[in-house]
Design a protein around this motif. Structure first.
Motif, PDB file in Angstrom:
ATOM      1  N   ALA A 281       2.916  28.561   1.118  1.00 32.39           N
ATOM      2  CA  ALA A 281       4.169  27.591   0.778  1.00 32.39           C
ATOM      3  C   ALA A 281       4.295  27.717  -0.963  1.00 32.39           C
ATOM      4  CB  ALA A 281       4.167  26.068   1.163  1.00 32.39           C
ATOM      5  N   MET A 282       2.918  28.042  -1.404  1.00 32.30           N
ATOM      6  CA  MET A 282       2.692  27.992  -2.918  1.00 32.30           C
ATOM      7  C   MET A 282       3.000  29.397  -3.651  1.00 32.30           C
ATOM      8  SD  MET A 282       2.154  24.832  -3.997  1.00 32.30           S
ATOM      9  CE  MET A 282       1.359  25.313  -5.353  1.00 32.30           C
ATOM     10  N   GLN A 283       2.813  30.378  -2.575  1.00 33.47           N
ATOM     11  CA  GLN A 283       2.602  31.681  -3.249  1.00 33.47           C
ATOM     12  C   GLN A 283       3.753  32.145  -4.420  1.00 33.47           C
ATOM     13  OE1 GLN A 283      -0.313  33.337  -2.348  1.00 33.47           O
ATOM     14  NE2 GLN A 283       0.421  34.491  -4.087  1.00 33.47           N
ATOM     15  N   ALA A 284       4.995  31.702  -4.225  1.00 27.94           N
ATOM     16  CA  ALA A 284       5.961  32.377  -5.078  1.00 27.94           C
ATOM     17  C   ALA A 284       5.898  31.715  -6.544  1.00 27.94           C
ATOM     18  CB  ALA A 284       7.317  31.732  -4.412  1.00 27.94           C
ATOM     19  N   LEU A 285       5.450  30.364  -6.362  1.00 29.20           N
ATOM     20  CA  LEU A 285       5.129  29.633  -7.629  1.00 29.20           C
ATOM     21  C   LEU A 285       3.941  30.143  -8.558  1.00 29.20           C
ATOM     22  CD1 LEU A 285       5.826  27.283  -9.659  1.00 29.20           C
ATOM     23  CD2 LEU A 285       4.566  25.737  -8.419  1.00 29.20           C
ATOM     24  N   MET A 286       2.828  30.253  -7.729  1.00 32.66           N
ATOM     25  CA  MET A 286       1.686  31.074  -8.264  1.00 32.66           C
ATOM     26  C   MET A 286       1.950  32.584  -8.906  1.00 32.66           C
ATOM     27  SD  MET A 286      -1.152  29.917  -5.300  1.00 32.66           S
ATOM     28  CE  MET A 286      -2.494  30.518  -5.898  1.00 32.66           C
ATOM     29  N   ASP A 287       2.712  33.296  -8.358  1.00 38.47           N
ATOM     30  CA  ASP A 287       3.012  34.564  -8.755  1.00 38.47           C
ATOM     31  C   ASP A 287       3.709  34.430  -9.975  1.00 38.47           C
ATOM     32  OD1 ASP A 287       2.009  35.658  -6.431  1.00 38.47           O
ATOM     33  OD2 ASP A 287       4.016  35.981  -5.543  1.00 38.47           O
ATOM     34  N   GLU A 288       4.495  33.740 -10.202  1.00 36.16           N
ATOM     35  CA  GLU A 288       5.244  33.547 -11.786  1.00 36.16           C
ATOM     36  C   GLU A 288       4.256  32.779 -12.795  1.00 36.16           C
ATOM     37  OE1 GLU A 288       7.872  35.152 -12.645  1.00 36.16           O
ATOM     38  OE2 GLU A 288       8.563  35.909 -10.646  1.00 36.16           O
ATOM     39  N   PHE A 289       3.679  31.712 -12.119  1.00 32.35           N
ATOM     40  CA  PHE A 289       2.782  30.904 -13.033  1.00 32.35           C
ATOM     41  C   PHE A 289       1.245  30.869 -12.623  1.00 32.35           C
ATOM     42  CE2 PHE A 289       7.125  29.672 -13.696  1.00 32.35           C
ATOM     43  CZ  PHE A 289       7.342  29.480 -15.234  1.00 32.35           C
ATOM     44  N   PRO A 290       0.480  31.742 -12.641  1.00 34.69           N
ATOM     45  CA  PRO A 290      -0.852  32.081 -12.213  1.00 34.69           C
ATOM     46  C   PRO A 290      -1.869  30.718 -12.622  1.00 34.69           C
ATOM     47  CG  PRO A 290      -0.615  33.387 -13.942  1.00 34.69           C
ATOM     48  CD  PRO A 290       0.776  32.855 -13.846  1.00 34.69           C
ATOM     49  N   ASN A 291      -1.572  29.900 -13.685  1.00 35.87           N
ATOM     50  CA  ASN A 291      -2.425  28.980 -14.446  1.00 35.87           C
ATOM     51  C   ASN A 291      -2.174  27.548 -13.547  1.00 35.87           C
ATOM     52  OD1 ASN A 291      -3.781  30.788 -16.026  1.00 35.87           O
ATOM     53  ND2 ASN A 291      -2.279  30.587 -17.459  1.00 35.87           N
ATOM     54  N   ILE A 292      -2.274  27.524 -12.344  1.00 35.12           N
ATOM     55  CA  ILE A 292      -1.928  26.217 -11.564  1.00 35.12           C
ATOM     56  C   ILE A 292      -3.248  25.513 -11.111  1.00 35.12           C
ATOM     57  CG2 ILE A 292      -1.091  25.406  -9.217  1.00 35.12           C
ATOM     58  CD1 ILE A 292       1.309  27.668  -9.548  1.00 35.12           C
ATOM     59  N   GLU A 293      -3.245  24.086 -11.408  1.00 37.29           N
ATOM     60  CA  GLU A 293      -4.309  23.362 -10.995  1.00 37.29           C
ATOM     61  C   GLU A 293      -3.730  22.046 -10.366  1.00 37.29           C
ATOM     62  OE1 GLU A 293      -7.318  24.103 -11.659  1.00 37.29           O
ATOM     63  OE2 GLU A 293      -7.224  25.517 -13.676  1.00 37.29           O
ATOM     64  N   THR A 294      -4.955  21.612  -9.449  1.00 42.26           N
ATOM     65  CA  THR A 294      -4.733  20.205  -8.592  1.00 42.26           C
ATOM     66  C   THR A 294      -5.664  19.352  -9.079  1.00 42.26           C
ATOM     67  OG1 THR A 294      -5.650  20.999  -6.630  1.00 42.26           O
ATOM     68  CG2 THR A 294      -3.482  21.679  -6.818  1.00 42.26           C
ATOM     69  N   LYS A 295      -5.689  18.235  -8.452  1.00 38.35           N
ATOM     70  CA  LYS A 295      -6.544  17.254  -8.798  1.00 38.35           C
ATOM     71  C   LYS A 295      -7.872  17.920  -7.863  1.00 38.35           C
ATOM     72  CE  LYS A 295      -4.469  14.343  -5.028  1.00 38.35           C
ATOM     73  NZ  LYS A 295      -3.288  14.914  -5.144  1.00 38.35           N
ATOM     74  N   GLU A 296      -7.681  18.460  -6.674  1.00 39.74           N
ATOM     75  CA  GLU A 296      -8.713  19.165  -6.282  1.00 39.74           C
ATOM     76  C   GLU A 296      -9.463  20.293  -7.030  1.00 39.74           C
ATOM     77  OE1 GLU A 296      -6.148  17.108  -3.432  1.00 39.74           O
ATOM     78  OE2 GLU A 296      -5.940  18.663  -4.835  1.00 39.74           O
ATOM     79  N   THR A 297      -8.740  21.043  -7.397  1.00 42.59           N
ATOM     80  CA  THR A 297      -9.377  21.991  -8.420  1.00 42.59           C
ATOM     81  C   THR A 297     -10.122  21.686  -9.778  1.00 42.59           C
ATOM     82  OG1 THR A 297      -7.217  22.634  -9.413  1.00 42.59           O
ATOM     83  CG2 THR A 297      -7.744  23.888  -7.441  1.00 42.59           C
ATOM     84  N   LEU A 298      -9.529  20.423 -10.068  1.00 47.57           N
ATOM     85  CA  LEU A 298     -10.060  20.145 -11.424  1.00 47.57           C
ATOM     86  C   LEU A 298     -11.530  18.943 -11.126  1.00 47.57           C
ATOM     87  CD1 LEU A 298      -6.687  19.305 -13.093  1.00 47.57           C
ATOM     88  CD2 LEU A 298      -8.231  20.735 -13.953  1.00 47.57           C
TER      89      LEU A 298
END
Length: 550
Positions: A419-436
């Motif tokens: 569900a997130m892949q299309a956004l990650m392809d264009e903007f690879p620097n993505i974070e969430t509270k879980e990753t931070l």
């Protein structure tokens, strides 16, 4: 003189006109007698001193000082301040006179939940002109928080804040931001009914099973203290008001007025001493008297501060985003329950859409808003969330650099990484509270969705740009809160008008960018007057009721 005299009273002294008659009789301006006293000068200066003192006391007594308020004039800094100071309401209120407030009450200048300062990018040579325009913060046009209540409101407060006979109990439901809205209206309704408010009861959420209580999410003592001049708030009903069985009022129409509230509940409350309300979501009118609108803002932006452990972890995660430079917060509504409720297609293919359809058939009451509209019509009406691909295209169209850091607020997306892949392809620097989060930081809250949503709220508030993929309580709360703390950039996607651009494959990339920017030219967080459309929520549009110009 007449036989009766009126005494002039205030909280300091009691004086009668006869006292001034005596002063005049010994002053140089009275008719001199034949044997003037040698102490005449001393008496004159004594009388003049007393008259000046009395005049000063009268001025202090009758001058309308706003208790627990933020005067507009005090909210405009008179000299340039550092970015860190500008980010805090307390810093711009240093001129707030200590003589204008009661020290038993909290200073609103330090009670508001404020973001980290916006990161300036104008001088960065590595950012393009389009990128600088994207990160540029809107003009606040001189608007500052302004919560000075009327004299009549303040006079009534001394009585209402001591109420011990009538109690309002409110049961709130839904997710975090829906709960916040109902708590805010609960305070206002308690004020309307001149009743003490029992700390609101949070109903167990049937979707997430969150059993959090009020004090688990919000700072209860801060809530009580901030509102102590407006409504008396108690932790529980006194034993004198406990009853074996109490009816719960949950049949309240939408958008009722204060007059309707009084007519419907005041007699019952006076007779029984207790009133229990449930289902307050959107029940109270958006168009209230000015003082009650200000009270809404006071509750939302000052009193409802998150509990210290939540605030601390939210601040830590926000700082981890902020320290790397400017960032975008996107409230991405891709959770399973969102697709069930909206009646929209997921964009992930037939298999995923079939799962949602089955869930919807099993829970028909979950579907909200215009039930008879077909899926395609719902999308054309702007009732569907933007998918990750659509969010990516909108951000690119607005000029967001591809290396922009993006914080994703929201729950686990239905479809996971796909569900997130299309956004990650264009903007690879993505974070969430879980990753931070560091190891173990989120462990105590993994089954407490309201707390996780509160962390998202804190991090989103500090972002340089906020973009919601769907309307709703979080988007409206963030819109108003960001306006209140300095008109931080907020882009509300115009979904209905964007659809032709999103679906027309013949539109070039340049035409798409031009069209997206044109549609959102005025959707950047500039002050928007609520009274241009009276049914607007003051919590999303705090100008002009809760903010004013210097």
């Amino acid at each position: 003189m007449g036989k009766s005299t009126r005494n002039v009273k205030n909280s300091f002294i009691t004086l009668s006109p006869s006292f001034f008659t005596h002063l005049l009789s010994v002053s140089p301006f009275s008719t001199p007698n034949k044997n003037p006293s040698p102490n005449l000068s001393l008496l004159f200066f004594l009388s003049l001193s007393i008259l000046c003192t009395f005049s000063g006391i009268c001025l202090l007594t009758f001058y309308p000082i706003s208790r627990n308020s933020i005067p507009c004039s005090a909210l405009s800094p008179s000299s340039p301040l550092s970015p860190f100071l500008l980010a805090s309401l307390s810093s711009v209120l240093k001129d707030y006179s200590p003589n204008t407030r009661n020290y038993d009450e909290p200073d609103l200048s330090s009670s508001a939940m404020v973001p980290l300062p916006a990161r300036g990018v104008a001088a960065n040579p590595n950012i393009s002109a389009e990128g600088r325009d994207f990160w540029k913060q809107p003009d606040d046009e001189g608007y500052r928080p302004c919560l000075d209540f009327s004299l009549g409101y303040r006079k009534a407060s001394s009585r209402i804040s001591k109420e011990k006979r009538k109690f309002l109990v409110v049961v709130v439901s839904g997710g975090l931001n829906q709960q916040r809205n109902q708590i805010i209206d609960a305070v206002v309704i308690a004020r309307i009914l001149e009743a003490a408010l029992v700390v609101p009861v949070l109903q167990v959420n049937r979707i997430w099973g969150d059993e959090s209580e009020f004090s688990d999410i919000f700072d209860l003592e801060h809530f009580k203290k901030t509102l102590q001049a407006d409504v008396r708030i108690v932790s529980s009903l006194p034993s004198t008001h406990l009853v074996s069985k109490q009816s719960i009022e949950n049949q309240i129409p939408y958008h009722v007025s204060p007059m309707w509230i009084r007519a419907r509940f005041l007699h019952q409350l006076n007779e029984e001493g207790v009133l229990i309300l449930k289902g307050l979501d959107s029940r109270l009118s958006k168009n209230l008297p000015l003082d009650l609108q200000k009270l809404r803002c006071k509750v939302a932006f000052h009193a409802l501060r998150f509990a210290s452990p939540i605030q601390d972890i939210g601040n830590r995660i926000a700082q981890r985003m902020w320290i790397e430079g400017p960032y975008i917060a996107v409230h991405l509504r891709l959770e399973k329950d969102v697709w069930v409720r909206t009646g929209c297609l997921t964009g992930l293919g037939d298999d995923y859409d079939r799962i949602i359809a089955n869930e919807r058939d099993s829970n028909p009451d979950f579907l909200t808003d215009k039930l008879n509209i077909a899926k395609s019509a719902r999308r054309l009406a702007g009732l569907c969330p933007l998918t990750a691909l659509e969010v990516a295209r909108v951000l690119k169209g607005l000029g967001a650099p591809s290396n922009s850091r993006i914080y994703i607020a929201g729950g686990e997306p239905f479809g996971g990484k796909q569900a997130m892949q299309a956004l990650m392809d264009e903007f690879p620097n993505i974070e969430t509270k879980e990753t931070l989060a560091r190891e173990g930081e989120l462990t105590p809250y993994m089954k407490r969705c309201s707390v996780l949503a509160a962390i998202d709220y804190i991090v989103s508030l500090s972002s340089d740009v906020f973009v919601p993929s769907h309307g709703g309580n979080m988007g409206r709360a963030m819109q108003g809160h960001r306006a209140y703390v300095g008109h931080r950039k907020y882009v509300k996607p115009n979904k209905r008008m964007m659809l032709p651009l999103l679906e027309d494959e013949s539109v070039s990339e340049e035409e798409f960018r031009s069209g997206i920017k044109k549609l959102h030219k005025y959707s950047k967080g500039q002050p928007v007057l609520r009274n241009n459309k009276l049914d607007r929520d003051v919590l999303a549009y705090p100008v002009p009721e809760c903010m004013c110009k210097r």
